[in-house]
Structures are given as C-alpha cells and as structure tokens.
Design a protein around this motif. Structure first.
Motif, PDB file in Angstrom:
ATOM      1  N   GLY A  28      36.899   1.882  62.564  1.00 27.95           N
ATOM      2  CA  GLY A  28      36.260   2.921  63.356  1.00 27.95           C
ATOM      3  C   GLY A  28      34.769   2.773  63.541  1.00 27.95           C
ATOM      4  N   GLY A  29      34.270   1.554  63.618  1.00 27.71           N
ATOM      5  CA  GLY A  29      32.845   1.341  63.829  1.00 27.71           C
ATOM      6  C   GLY A  29      32.029   1.357  62.560  1.00 27.71           C
ATOM      7  N   ASN A  30      32.646   1.685  61.430  1.00 25.51           N
ATOM      8  CA  ASN A  30      31.935   1.674  60.150  1.00 25.51           C
ATOM      9  C   ASN A  30      31.953   0.270  59.570  1.00 25.51           C
ATOM     10  OD1 ASN A  30      31.601   4.616  59.908  1.00 25.51           O
ATOM     11  ND2 ASN A  30      33.821   4.602  59.765  1.00 25.51           N
ATOM     12  N   LEU A  31      30.966  -0.027  58.756  1.00 21.58           N
ATOM     13  CA  LEU A  31      30.955  -1.301  58.059  1.00 21.58           C
ATOM     14  C   LEU A  31      32.077  -1.320  57.023  1.00 21.58           C
ATOM     15  CD1 LEU A  31      27.139  -1.756  57.379  1.00 21.58           C
ATOM     16  CD2 LEU A  31      28.509  -2.825  59.159  1.00 21.58           C
ATOM     17  N   TYR A  32      32.651  -2.500  56.795  1.00 20.28           N
ATOM     18  CA  TYR A  32      33.692  -2.639  55.780  1.00 20.28           C
ATOM     19  C   TYR A  32      32.992  -2.717  54.425  1.00 20.28           C
ATOM     20  CZ  TYR A  32      37.908  -4.167  53.447  1.00 20.28           C
ATOM     21  OH  TYR A  32      38.990  -4.244  52.614  1.00 20.28           O
ATOM     22  N   HIS A  33      32.614  -1.539  53.942  1.00 18.71           N
ATOM     23  CA  HIS A  33      31.816  -1.453  52.725  1.00 18.71           C
ATOM     24  C   HIS A  33      31.921  -0.033  52.202  1.00 18.71           C
ATOM     25  CE1 HIS A  33      28.081  -1.009  50.367  1.00 18.71           C
ATOM     26  NE2 HIS A  33      28.272  -2.277  50.104  1.00 18.71           N
ATOM     27  N   GLY A  34      31.824   0.159  50.917  1.00 17.82           N
ATOM     28  CA  GLY A  34      31.798   1.502  50.353  1.00 17.82           C
ATOM     29  C   GLY A  34      33.113   2.229  50.479  1.00 17.82           C
ATOM     30  N   ARG A  35      33.091   3.406  51.105  1.00 21.11           N
ATOM     31  CA  ARG A  35      34.283   4.259  51.197  1.00 21.11           C
ATOM     32  C   ARG A  35      35.369   3.659  52.068  1.00 21.11           C
ATOM     33  NH1 ARG A  35      32.611   9.960  52.951  1.00 21.11           N
ATOM     34  NH2 ARG A  35      30.734   9.032  53.753  1.00 21.11           N
ATOM     35  N   VAL A  36      34.992   2.988  53.150  1.00 19.91           N
ATOM     36  CA  VAL A  36      35.990   2.378  54.028  1.00 19.91           C
ATOM     37  C   VAL A  36      36.703   1.248  53.288  1.00 19.91           C
ATOM     38  CG1 VAL A  36      36.307   1.126  56.193  1.00 19.91           C
ATOM     39  CG2 VAL A  36      34.707   3.025  56.080  1.00 19.91           C
ATOM     40  N   LYS A  37      35.956   0.446  52.575  1.00 23.19           N
ATOM     41  CA  LYS A  37      36.543  -0.646  51.793  1.00 23.19           C
ATOM     42  C   LYS A  37      37.421  -0.089  50.680  1.00 23.19           C
ATOM     43  CE  LYS A  37      35.278  -4.697  49.110  1.00 23.19           C
ATOM     44  NZ  LYS A  37      34.165  -5.513  48.592  1.00 23.19           N
ATOM     45  N   SER A  38      36.988   0.971  50.048  1.00 27.80           N
ATOM     46  CA  SER A  38      37.761   1.590  48.973  1.00 27.80           C
ATOM     47  C   SER A  38      39.081   2.141  49.491  1.00 27.80           C
ATOM     48  CB  SER A  38      36.933   2.698  48.328  1.00 27.80           C
ATOM     49  OG  SER A  38      37.652   3.332  47.312  1.00 27.80           O
ATOM     50  N   LEU A  39      39.072   2.762  50.668  1.00 28.98           N
ATOM     51  CA  LEU A  39      40.300   3.267  51.274  1.00 28.98           C
ATOM     52  C   LEU A  39      41.261   2.115  51.563  1.00 28.98           C
ATOM     53  CD1 LEU A  39      40.694   6.064  53.778  1.00 28.98           C
ATOM     54  CD2 LEU A  39      41.750   3.911  54.327  1.00 28.98           C
ATOM     55  N   ALA A  40      40.744   1.026  52.113  1.00 27.80           N
ATOM     56  CA  ALA A  40      41.587  -0.124  52.434  1.00 27.80           C
ATOM     57  C   ALA A  40      42.176  -0.745  51.172  1.00 27.80           C
ATOM     58  CB  ALA A  40      40.769  -1.171  53.195  1.00 27.80           C
TER      59      ALA A  40
ATOM     60  N   GLU B 269      35.796   7.065  45.001  1.00 32.15           N
ATOM     61  CA  GLU B 269      37.055   7.215  44.255  1.00 32.15           C
ATOM     62  C   GLU B 269      38.064   8.047  45.045  1.00 32.15           C
ATOM     63  OE1 GLU B 269      35.550   8.984  40.729  1.00 32.15           O
ATOM     64  OE2 GLU B 269      34.946   7.081  39.839  1.00 32.15           O
ATOM     65  N   ILE B 270      37.589   9.087  45.707  1.00 29.16           N
ATOM     66  CA  ILE B 270      38.478   9.927  46.513  1.00 29.16           C
ATOM     67  C   ILE B 270      38.988   9.141  47.719  1.00 29.16           C
ATOM     68  CG2 ILE B 270      38.540  11.998  47.956  1.00 29.16           C
ATOM     69  CD1 ILE B 270      36.682  13.280  45.855  1.00 29.16           C
ATOM     70  N   ALA B 271      38.156   8.274  48.300  1.00 24.44           N
ATOM     71  CA  ALA B 271      38.603   7.438  49.412  1.00 24.44           C
ATOM     72  C   ALA B 271      39.727   6.510  48.966  1.00 24.44           C
ATOM     73  CB  ALA B 271      37.433   6.627  49.964  1.00 24.44           C
ATOM     74  N   ASN B 272      39.636   6.006  47.741  1.00 28.00           N
ATOM     75  CA  ASN B 272      40.702   5.167  47.195  1.00 28.00           C
ATOM     76  C   ASN B 272      41.998   5.964  47.083  1.00 28.00           C
ATOM     77  OD1 ASN B 272      42.392   3.593  45.433  1.00 28.00           O
ATOM     78  ND2 ASN B 272      40.551   2.452  44.858  1.00 28.00           N
ATOM     79  N   LEU B 273      41.915   7.214  46.644  1.00 27.80           N
ATOM     80  CA  LEU B 273      43.098   8.065  46.553  1.00 27.80           C
ATOM     81  C   LEU B 273      43.693   8.357  47.931  1.00 27.80           C
ATOM     82  CD1 LEU B 273      41.907  10.648  43.872  1.00 27.80           C
ATOM     83  CD2 LEU B 273      43.485   8.746  43.553  1.00 27.80           C
ATOM     84  N   VAL B 274      42.835   8.522  48.936  1.00 28.40           N
ATOM     85  CA  VAL B 274      43.313   8.741  50.302  1.00 28.40           C
ATOM     86  C   VAL B 274      44.065   7.496  50.791  1.00 28.40           C
ATOM     87  CG1 VAL B 274      42.581   9.075  52.699  1.00 28.40           C
ATOM     88  CG2 VAL B 274      41.571  10.450  50.890  1.00 28.40           C
ATOM     89  N   GLY B 275      43.545   6.313  50.456  1.00 24.78           N
ATOM     90  CA  GLY B 275      44.225   5.075  50.823  1.00 24.78           C
ATOM     91  C   GLY B 275      45.601   4.970  50.187  1.00 24.78           C
ATOM     92  N   LYS B 276      45.696   5.339  48.917  1.00 21.04           N
ATOM     93  CA  LYS B 276      46.995   5.306  48.243  1.00 21.04           C
ATOM     94  C   LYS B 276      47.951   6.334  48.846  1.00 21.04           C
ATOM     95  CE  LYS B 276      45.202   3.496  43.937  1.00 21.04           C
ATOM     96  NZ  LYS B 276      44.901   3.721  42.525  1.00 21.04           N
ATOM     97  N   ALA B 277      47.424   7.508  49.191  1.00 18.85           N
ATOM     98  CA  ALA B 277      48.263   8.556  49.773  1.00 18.85           C
ATOM     99  C   ALA B 277      48.784   8.154  51.154  1.00 18.85           C
ATOM    100  CB  ALA B 277      47.476   9.864  49.865  1.00 18.85           C
TER     101      ALA B 277
END
Length: 118
Positions: A96-108, A70-78
């Motif tokens: 950045g080498g991370n899978l497009y899943h979880g926090r990275v996907k939520s940020l995007a 949820e915080i990653a989603n807020l970082v994406g909006k910010a």
C-alpha cells in the motif's frame, strides 16, 4: 520542488497496483497503516470483493497489549488463520505504498509464520 509525503505514497501505490492484481486463485493482501492502527484485507480484484478483513481494532485484538509492531504481527497471524478458514493459501502482497519495514514487515512475517504464502 520535490513531492510531498502523501503524493509520493500515492505514486508508489499506483505503481504497485499496476503489477499486483488479486484473482480468485491468488487474491491480493492489502495493508493500510495509520498512525495508531493497522488494517489488512484480502481482495479479489476481478470481482471487486473483499474476502477477508482483519484490523488491530477488532474485538479480540483491541485488548492486546504491546507495541504497534507486536500488534501488527498478531494482525498478520489473524489474517492468515481467517484465510485458511476461507480456503485461501496463496496471496499477492500489496504494501500500500508503505516501505517494507517496521509494522508492514511485521504483519507480513506474522502472516508467513501462520502459513500464508506470498
């Protein structure tokens, strides 16, 4: 013997950076994910400068409660709102080498919801 996790991630990061370069018209949205925090920055690779940066450690986001996703989603909006203020509408996404899943996907997804185009 196979690659360790960090070696695998470095290999993927180098492979992604061959393809996605940030320009003045379309800078690169780079994501770094640690165990506890998530960081996003928009980079112009031709000049070698960071245009906009946001992290989960920023004052306004550090006091937010919720899961890391949820915080990653807020970082994406910010990051999207700061990009709009700076006049940036299109970016190239660098996971950045991370899978497009979880926090990275939520940020995007959060950045897309706030109006940033990938």
């Amino acid at each position: 013997m196979g690659l360790s996790t960090s070696e695998r991630k470095q290999r993927i990061r180098r492979r992604i950076r061959k393809v996605s370069n940030g320009t003045a018209e379309r800078p690169r949205l780079s994501v770094f994910r640690s165990n506890n925090e998530i960081y996003a920055q928009v980079i112009d690779d031709t000049k070698g400068t960071t245009l906009v940066a946001v992290s989960s450690r920023d004052k306004d986001l550090a006091k937010e409660k919720g899961t890391k996703t949820e915080i990653a989603n807020l970082v994406g909006k910010a990051i999207a709102t700061k990009c709009k203020e700076a006049g940036i509408e299109k970016v190239a996404f660098d996971r950045g080498g991370n899978l497009y899943h979880g926090r990275v996907k939520s940020l995007a997804e959060g950045a897309r919801e706030a109006g940033l185009n990938f």
